[in-house]
Design an enzyme around this catalytic site. Structure first.
Site, PDB file in Angstrom:
ATOM      1  N   LYS A  17      20.725  28.374  80.933  1.00 30.07           N
ATOM      2  CA  LYS A  17      19.539  28.228  81.772  1.00 30.07           C
ATOM      3  C   LYS A  17      18.266  28.219  80.913  1.00 30.07           C
ATOM      4  O   LYS A  17      17.316  27.494  81.214  1.00 30.07           O
ATOM      5  CB  LYS A  17      19.463  29.348  82.815  1.00 30.07           C
ATOM      6  CG  LYS A  17      20.580  29.359  83.829  1.00 30.07           C
ATOM      7  CD  LYS A  17      20.740  28.058  84.596  1.00 30.07           C
ATOM      8  CE  LYS A  17      19.643  27.761  85.578  1.00 30.07           C
ATOM      9  NZ  LYS A  17      19.916  26.506  86.369  1.00 30.07           N
TER      10      LYS A  17
ATOM     11  N   TYR B  26      25.914  31.710  80.147  1.00 29.90           N
ATOM     12  CA  TYR B  26      25.153  31.213  81.314  1.00 29.90           C
ATOM     13  C   TYR B  26      23.654  31.415  81.071  1.00 29.90           C
ATOM     14  O   TYR B  26      22.835  30.545  81.386  1.00 29.90           O
ATOM     15  CB  TYR B  26      25.599  31.932  82.591  1.00 29.90           C
ATOM     16  CG  TYR B  26      24.734  31.599  83.790  1.00 29.90           C
ATOM     17  CD1 TYR B  26      24.816  30.355  84.410  1.00 29.90           C
ATOM     18  CD2 TYR B  26      23.808  32.527  84.286  1.00 29.90           C
ATOM     19  CE1 TYR B  26      24.008  30.029  85.493  1.00 29.90           C
ATOM     20  CE2 TYR B  26      23.006  32.221  85.371  1.00 29.90           C
ATOM     21  CZ  TYR B  26      23.102  30.979  85.970  1.00 29.90           C
ATOM     22  OH  TYR B  26      22.286  30.666  87.037  1.00 29.90           O
TER      23      TYR B  26
ATOM     24  N   ARG C 265      29.177  15.802  93.053  1.00 26.10           N
ATOM     25  CA  ARG C 265      30.018  15.190  92.023  1.00 26.10           C
ATOM     26  C   ARG C 265      30.907  14.097  92.597  1.00 26.10           C
ATOM     27  O   ARG C 265      31.143  13.089  91.962  1.00 26.10           O
ATOM     28  CB  ARG C 265      30.857  16.258  91.323  1.00 26.10           C
ATOM     29  CG  ARG C 265      30.132  16.797  90.115  1.00 26.10           C
ATOM     30  CD  ARG C 265      30.993  17.726  89.345  1.00 26.10           C
ATOM     31  NE  ARG C 265      30.883  19.077  89.875  1.00 26.10           N
ATOM     32  CZ  ARG C 265      31.243  20.156  89.227  1.00 26.10           C
ATOM     33  NH1 ARG C 265      31.731  20.049  88.006  1.00 26.10           N
ATOM     34  NH2 ARG C 265      31.113  21.352  89.753  1.00 26.10           N
TER      35      ARG C 265
ATOM     36  N   LEU D 106      26.447  15.576  86.261  1.00 30.36           N
ATOM     37  CA  LEU D 106      25.456  15.934  85.236  1.00 30.36           C
ATOM     38  C   LEU D 106      25.826  15.377  83.861  1.00 30.36           C
ATOM     39  O   LEU D 106      24.967  15.210  83.001  1.00 30.36           O
ATOM     40  CB  LEU D 106      25.353  17.465  85.118  1.00 30.36           C
ATOM     41  CG  LEU D 106      24.767  18.206  86.318  1.00 30.36           C
ATOM     42  CD1 LEU D 106      24.950  19.713  86.148  1.00 30.36           C
ATOM     43  CD2 LEU D 106      23.284  17.873  86.457  1.00 30.36           C
TER      44      LEU D 106
ATOM     45  N   PRO E 213      14.884  31.989  90.170  1.00 27.87           N
ATOM     46  CA  PRO E 213      15.348  33.086  91.035  1.00 27.87           C
ATOM     47  C   PRO E 213      16.103  34.165  90.252  1.00 27.87           C
ATOM     48  O   PRO E 213      16.742  33.870  89.240  1.00 27.87           O
ATOM     49  CB  PRO E 213      16.319  32.405  92.007  1.00 27.87           C
ATOM     50  CG  PRO E 213      16.202  30.939  91.782  1.00 27.87           C
ATOM     51  CD  PRO E 213      15.654  30.757  90.411  1.00 27.87           C
ATOM     52  N   VAL E 214      16.030  35.392  90.773  1.00 29.64           N
ATOM     53  CA  VAL E 214      16.938  36.455  90.332  1.00 29.64           C
ATOM     54  C   VAL E 214      18.230  36.285  91.141  1.00 29.64           C
ATOM     55  O   VAL E 214      18.479  35.201  91.663  1.00 29.64           O
ATOM     56  CB  VAL E 214      16.276  37.841  90.530  1.00 29.64           C
ATOM     57  CG1 VAL E 214      15.053  37.995  89.631  1.00 29.64           C
ATOM     58  CG2 VAL E 214      15.898  38.065  92.004  1.00 29.64           C
TER      59      VAL E 214
END
Ligand code: NAP
Length: 339
Positions: free
Chosen positions: A156, A152, A34, A61, A181-182
């Site tokens: 995703k 969240y 950033r 972003l 990923p987990v």
């Protein structure tokens, strides 16, 4: 290796691991942060010999500046950056908007720069939620947004869906795939840790006196990094459109605590032994944001298989027990936890 790869979010746990591997293989790496003025010294400290092989760009972003420059000359992108907070925001859009818009921004600028391959860091959050009757999942499953999962998880899922739709409609020749990923553990580089590692930290530093009745799937940051690099390097026909969940196995927190006690007894003096009754976990959730996050997980098995990824990308995961041992050792070695 002469190719140039953009890794977004180079300050992050996973982004750093991918950069590490790419630099070691001889790639030139562009990375976005950033604020390059603030973050570049830290990145240079981690890779002191990288020189011109590592270029750091400021790009957020939520807006356009910096993205064209970061993508220029890159053959592939690993889009890792995404908001990943410990607390639940009041308004879900605080996470969903930057995750979705940021992914589309990264894709559009990559496409405009002629990038041929785009690997999105998605998550098991986009696979395994909102399906109360199911406890085993794989790469073919999608989180059900109609069940209104936590912000969240929505962020995703929405970001991965949006990316796939955008590529199909606007860049069908681009090779797109996701790594999902987990919970990611493993060695940490410094005390600027990912939210996921906070969980192991809390188990060993005495901040949770009892063990809640919940479990998670575990993956090692080194295996997540490897999945990204292999997804960048594999033949296009092997990875186009794929989803690559990385997951070694599901473990109850109680089993994680026992593993830590057995494998690193010297650092397990504060690891809790007693189970937290569900009624107490629900009561604490009234006051503690972290407990609020786990309230819906009490007693749940949410087992995401990573077998497909091992088979297609051709490698074997580090056992979860080893990952836990290495996480604890590194938290202590870096002075983050005095256990
Ligand atoms: P992390 O260490 O917190 O890193 C997050 C990265 O995203 C940081 O580099 C951060 O940059 C960047 N970022 C956040 N908001 C941004 C914004 N508005 N603009 C630009 N960059 C921004 O997290 P991580 O664990 O490495 O996670 C990375 C990715 O993996 C995320 O997409 C996450 O959803 C996914 N994931 C993680 C796990 C896990 O257990 N860790 C599991 C599944 C999926 P700053 O330095 O500027 O904050």
């Amino acid at each position: 290796m002469t190719a140039t790869v953009l890794v977004t979010g180079g300050t992050g746990y996973i982004g750093g691991e991918i950069i590490d591997r790419l630099l070691a293989k001889g790639y030139t790496v562009h990375t976005t942060v950033r604020d390059a003025v603030k973050s570049e010294p830290k990145l240079r400290k981690r890779w002191p010999d990288a020189g011109e092989k590592l270029k750091v760009f400021s790009a957020d972003l939520t807006n356009d500046p910096g993205w064209a420059e970061a993508n220029a000359g890159c053959e592939a992108v690993a889009h890792v950056a995404s908001p990943f907070p410990l607390d639940v925001p009041k308004n879900a859009d605080e996470l969903i908007v930057p995750a979705r818009e940021g992914t589309l921004r990264a894709l559009k600028f990559a496409h405009a720069a002629g990038v041929k391959r785009f690997v999105q860091t998605s998550s098991a959050a986009a696979i395994a939620y909102g399906q109360p009757d199911k406890d085993h999942f794989d790469h073919t499953d999608w989180t059900n947004l109609d069940a209104n999962p936590p912000p969240y998880i929505q962020s995703k899922t929405v970001a991965e869906r949006a990316a796939r739709d955008w590529v199909e409609a606007n860049a069908p020749d681009m090779v797109f795939c996701s790594v999902n990923p987990v919970a990611v553990f493993g060695p940490v580089y410094d005390d600027d840790m990912s939210t996921s590692v906070e969980m192991v930290k809390k188990i060993i530093d005495g901040s949770i006196p009892m063990i809640p009745n919940m479990g998670i799937c575990i993956t090692d940051v080194r295996d997540v990094g490897e999945a990204h690099v292999r997804a960048i390097e594999a033949p296009a026909e092997k990875v186009r459109g794929e989803r690559f969940p990385t997951s070694e196995k599901f473990m109850w927190i109680e089993e994680m605590a026992e593993t830590i006690r057995q494998r690193v007894p010297q650092h397990s003096g504060k690891v809790p032994k007693r189970r937290m009754p569900d009624w107490l976990a629900k009561f604490l959730a009234l006051f503690m944001p972290e407990m609020r996050q786990i309230k819906g997980e009490l007693g749940n098995i949410r087992d995401v298989s990573g077998k497909h990824t091992e088979e297609v990308l051709g490698y074997t995961y580090i056992p979860a027990e080893q990952t836990l041992e290495d996480t604890v050792k590194s938290l202590v070695e870096k002075g983050i936890v005095k256990a």
